[in-house]
Design a protein around this motif. Structure first.
Motif, short mmCIF file in Angstrom:
data_model
loop_
_atom_site.label_atom_id
_atom_site.label_comp_id
_atom_site.label_asym_id
_atom_site.label_seq_id
_atom_site.Cartn_x
_atom_site.Cartn_y
_atom_site.Cartn_z
N UNK A 22 0.87 -1.17 0.00
CA UNK A 22 0.00 0.00 0.00
C UNK A 22 0.91 1.22 0.00
N UNK A 23 0.73 2.07 -0.99
CA UNK A 23 1.60 3.21 -1.20
C UNK A 23 0.83 4.50 -0.97
N UNK A 24 1.41 5.36 -0.17
CA UNK A 24 0.85 6.70 0.04
C UNK A 24 1.24 7.52 -1.18
N UNK A 25 0.23 7.96 -1.90
CA UNK A 25 0.47 8.68 -3.16
C UNK A 25 -0.21 10.04 -3.09
N UNK A 26 0.53 11.07 -3.38
CA UNK A 26 -0.04 12.42 -3.36
C UNK A 26 -1.18 12.48 -4.37
N UNK A 27 -2.30 13.10 -4.00
CA UNK A 27 -3.45 13.16 -4.90
C UNK A 27 -3.12 13.71 -6.30
N UNK A 28 -2.14 14.58 -6.40
CA UNK A 28 -1.80 15.14 -7.71
C UNK A 28 -1.16 14.10 -8.64
N UNK A 29 -0.74 12.97 -8.08
CA UNK A 29 -0.12 11.92 -8.89
C UNK A 29 -1.10 10.80 -9.22
N UNK A 30 -2.32 10.91 -8.77
CA UNK A 30 -3.33 9.86 -8.99
C UNK A 30 -3.49 9.50 -10.47
N UNK A 31 -3.42 10.48 -11.34
CA UNK A 31 -3.62 10.21 -12.76
C UNK A 31 -2.48 9.38 -13.35
N UNK A 58 -2.88 2.31 -4.02
CA UNK A 58 -2.53 3.67 -3.64
C UNK A 58 -3.63 4.30 -2.80
N UNK A 59 -3.21 5.01 -1.76
CA UNK A 59 -4.14 5.75 -0.91
C UNK A 59 -3.52 7.12 -0.65
N UNK A 60 -4.38 8.05 -0.24
CA UNK A 60 -3.89 9.40 0.03
C UNK A 60 -3.01 9.46 1.28
N UNK A 61 -3.44 8.75 2.33
CA UNK A 61 -2.68 8.74 3.58
C UNK A 61 -2.75 7.38 4.23
N UNK A 62 -1.60 6.87 4.62
CA UNK A 62 -1.57 5.65 5.40
C UNK A 62 -2.01 5.97 6.82
N UNK A 63 -2.69 5.05 7.48
CA UNK A 63 -3.06 5.31 8.87
C UNK A 63 -1.80 5.33 9.74
N UNK A 64 -1.76 6.26 10.66
CA UNK A 64 -0.59 6.36 11.54
C UNK A 64 -1.01 6.21 12.99
N UNK A 65 -0.08 5.74 13.80
CA UNK A 65 -0.29 5.59 15.23
C UNK A 65 -0.47 6.98 15.82
N UNK A 66 -1.52 7.19 16.57
CA UNK A 66 -1.80 8.53 17.08
C UNK A 66 -0.76 9.01 18.08
N UNK A 67 0.00 8.09 18.67
CA UNK A 67 1.07 8.49 19.60
C UNK A 67 2.35 8.86 18.87
N UNK A 68 2.56 8.25 17.71
CA UNK A 68 3.78 8.47 16.93
C UNK A 68 3.34 8.76 15.50
N UNK A 69 3.12 10.00 15.17
CA UNK A 69 2.51 10.38 13.89
C UNK A 69 3.26 9.87 12.67
N UNK A 70 4.51 9.48 12.81
CA UNK A 70 5.27 8.99 11.66
C UNK A 70 5.21 7.47 11.53
N UNK A 71 4.75 6.78 12.57
CA UNK A 71 4.73 5.32 12.57
C UNK A 71 3.41 4.81 11.97
N UNK A 72 3.51 3.94 10.98
CA UNK A 72 2.32 3.40 10.33
C UNK A 72 1.59 2.49 11.32
N UNK A 73 0.29 2.68 11.41
CA UNK A 73 -0.56 1.85 12.25
C UNK A 73 -0.92 0.61 11.44
N UNK A 74 -0.11 -0.42 11.56
CA UNK A 74 -0.27 -1.62 10.74
C UNK A 74 -1.57 -2.36 11.05
N UNK A 75 -2.01 -2.33 12.30
CA UNK A 75 -3.27 -2.98 12.65
C UNK A 75 -4.44 -2.30 11.94
#
Length: 87
Positions: A22-31, A58-75
């Motif tokens: 799953x790749x976080x892709x900026x909306x401007x690159x969707x096309x 592709x998604x706009x934003x990967x879910x992140x752990x609310x305690x560590x905004x840079x860490x992907x919330x894999x669950x």
């Protein structure tokens, strides 16, 4: 692209999972997502560790752990994939 996460939803692959990146892709690159996916599949095929990974979503934003905004919330990501919202 900013971040990505490898996940394995249930399927027919080895150990009953099918690898999915799953790749976080900026909306401007969707096309360009089809072309980007093709490049990623080609790159994955070149390396033994990633050979066989041919699903990229592709998604706009990967879910992140609310305690560590840079860490992907894999669950949370796994729940989205299992619920069919991704892939």
């Amino acid at each position: 692209m900013a971040r990505s996460a490898l996940t394995g939803p249930p399927g027919a692959g080895p150990a009953g999972v099918v690898p999915l990146v799953v790749v976080e892709l900026h909306p401007s690159a969707r096309d360009r997502s089809v072309a980007i996916a093709a490049v990623l599949v080609e790159l994955a095929a070149r390396h033994e560790a990633t050979a066989g990974i041919d699903r990229f979503e592709f998604i706009d934003e990967l879910p992140v752990d609310r305690r560590h905004n840079a860490k992907i919330d894999r669950a949370a990501l796994a729940r989205q994939v299992s619920a069919g919202r991704i892939g």
